[in-house]
Motif scaffolding. Sequence first.
Motif, short mmCIF file in Angstrom:
data_model
loop_
_atom_site.label_atom_id
_atom_site.label_comp_id
_atom_site.label_asym_id
_atom_site.label_seq_id
_atom_site.Cartn_x
_atom_site.Cartn_y
_atom_site.Cartn_z
N GLU A 13 0.84 -1.21 0.00
CA GLU A 13 0.00 0.00 0.00
C GLU A 13 0.87 1.25 0.00
OE1 GLU A 13 -3.98 1.65 2.30
OE2 GLU A 13 -2.71 0.14 3.27
N LYS A 14 1.95 1.23 0.76
CA LYS A 14 2.86 2.37 0.81
C LYS A 14 3.55 2.59 -0.53
CE LYS A 14 6.83 4.17 3.39
NZ LYS A 14 7.80 3.90 4.48
N ARG A 15 3.99 1.50 -1.15
CA ARG A 15 4.69 1.61 -2.43
C ARG A 15 3.79 2.18 -3.52
NH1 ARG A 15 7.42 -4.40 -2.37
NH2 ARG A 15 9.17 -3.94 -0.98
N LEU A 16 2.53 1.80 -3.51
CA LEU A 16 1.60 2.24 -4.55
C LEU A 16 1.43 3.75 -4.61
CD1 LEU A 16 -1.23 -0.46 -4.41
CD2 LEU A 16 0.40 -0.07 -6.28
N LYS A 17 1.77 4.44 -3.53
CA LYS A 17 1.61 5.90 -3.49
C LYS A 17 2.60 6.61 -4.40
CE LYS A 17 -0.19 5.92 1.25
NZ LYS A 17 0.06 6.35 2.66
N THR A 18 3.75 5.99 -4.64
CA THR A 18 4.78 6.66 -5.44
C THR A 18 5.32 5.82 -6.59
OG1 THR A 18 6.50 5.88 -3.93
CG2 THR A 18 5.55 8.05 -3.47
N ARG A 19 5.00 4.54 -6.63
CA ARG A 19 5.62 3.67 -7.63
C ARG A 19 4.62 3.16 -8.67
NH1 ARG A 19 9.95 0.07 -4.13
NH2 ARG A 19 10.69 1.77 -2.79
N GLY A 20 5.20 2.78 -9.83
CA GLY A 20 4.36 2.31 -10.92
C GLY A 20 3.62 3.43 -11.61
N ILE A 21 4.12 4.65 -11.41
CA ILE A 21 3.47 5.84 -11.96
C ILE A 21 4.43 6.54 -12.91
CG2 ILE A 21 2.40 8.07 -11.36
CD1 ILE A 21 1.97 6.89 -8.53
N GLY A 22 3.88 7.15 -13.96
CA GLY A 22 4.70 7.92 -14.88
C GLY A 22 5.36 7.06 -15.94
N SER A 23 6.31 7.66 -16.63
CA SER A 23 7.02 6.97 -17.71
C SER A 23 8.41 7.57 -17.87
CB SER A 23 6.23 7.06 -19.02
OG SER A 23 6.06 8.42 -19.38
N GLY A 24 9.22 6.90 -18.68
CA GLY A 24 10.56 7.42 -18.94
C GLY A 24 11.37 7.58 -17.67
N ARG A 25 12.04 8.71 -17.55
CA ARG A 25 12.92 8.96 -16.41
C ARG A 25 12.15 9.06 -15.09
NH1 ARG A 25 18.13 10.77 -17.32
NH2 ARG A 25 18.08 11.89 -15.35
N SER A 26 10.87 9.41 -15.17
CA SER A 26 10.09 9.62 -13.94
C SER A 26 9.50 8.33 -13.36
CB SER A 26 8.96 10.62 -14.20
OG SER A 26 8.00 10.07 -15.08
N TYR A 27 9.54 7.24 -14.13
CA TYR A 27 8.95 6.00 -13.65
C TYR A 27 9.79 5.38 -12.54
CZ TYR A 27 7.27 1.20 -13.48
OH TYR A 27 6.79 -0.01 -13.03
N GLU A 28 9.10 4.83 -11.54
CA GLU A 28 9.77 4.16 -10.44
C GLU A 28 9.17 2.76 -10.29
OE1 GLU A 28 10.96 5.11 -5.76
OE2 GLU A 28 9.68 6.48 -6.90
N PRO A 29 9.98 1.71 -10.40
CA PRO A 29 9.44 0.34 -10.34
C PRO A 29 8.85 0.02 -8.98
CG PRO A 29 11.83 0.29 -10.24
CD PRO A 29 11.44 1.71 -10.56
N PHE A 30 7.86 -0.87 -8.98
CA PHE A 30 7.19 -1.24 -7.74
C PHE A 30 8.14 -1.96 -6.78
CE2 PHE A 30 4.34 -3.96 -5.17
CZ PHE A 30 3.56 -2.95 -4.62
#
Length: 272
Positions: A13-30
């Motif tokens: 739940e905590k990871r979903l707040k910032t990860r798996g969002i965006g694309s390219g350089r801004s993407y952060e893996p889950f």
Amino acid sequence: MRDSERPLDPSDEKRLKTRGIGSGRSYEPFIKVHEISSKGESFRILGRNSTRPHHLLSRLELSAFLVFDRYQPTTDIKEQYPLPIVDSLSICERLGIKHPQIAGKLKVVTTDLVVELKNKSGIAIAVKYADELDDLRVVEKLQIEKVFWEQQGYKWEIFTEQEITPSIKENLEWLHAANQNLDDLYSELSTLDIQLIFQRLKGINKRLSTTCAALDDEYLCEPGFHIGLFRKAVAANLIDAPLNTVFRQWSCSDLSLTKNFSLIIGGLLDVS
């Protein structure tokens, strides 16, 4: 208790707040490499298309990543991509299977690689060793992924060790390392310079490595200059080479300038 009534794992739940969002350089893996306890290998490498570090959780994931990072139409690769929990719960209910969970708490389903393509629908890729496909729970999780991505209009594929030969695997790792090494020795070379140096191979029917060493001596270059140049040129898709043959066995006659190179040269000539 129905799966839909179970709580989501707090760490997910905590990871979903910032990860798996965006694309390219801004993407952060889950999931990141330092967050797993793996008996195997994990890798953190710079992507050619995204120009950000990618977190790959096995050597097989690395192989799959390198295949698509080199693929011309690829514009972005998102690794460890989280599926929305609402969707995975709905799919599990329809399929009549148990949602992934640990100690009674729901776990987010992730897809190993999501490849975005230029002017095409993307590809979602599950990376699994072939013997893992004998595990019923693994197959059930793959069914969740397949249904989800097909609903999104993506092609869904399974990538196993059977999809890539040892020679291609070794070549891709060798070429990717060339992209990571930004050597000043080659930074000032233009595509026209590369074309002129490529002409030095014409009419030579010897192994590339042997010829390059001889060319270093003939033109008073630093040892390794010519083989390093061709390595970078192949990595940049300016020169074609037989990737199904390990690079140590390439002959000079195996190499040719790519159409991509011709287009660049043509563009330069048009401008001038």
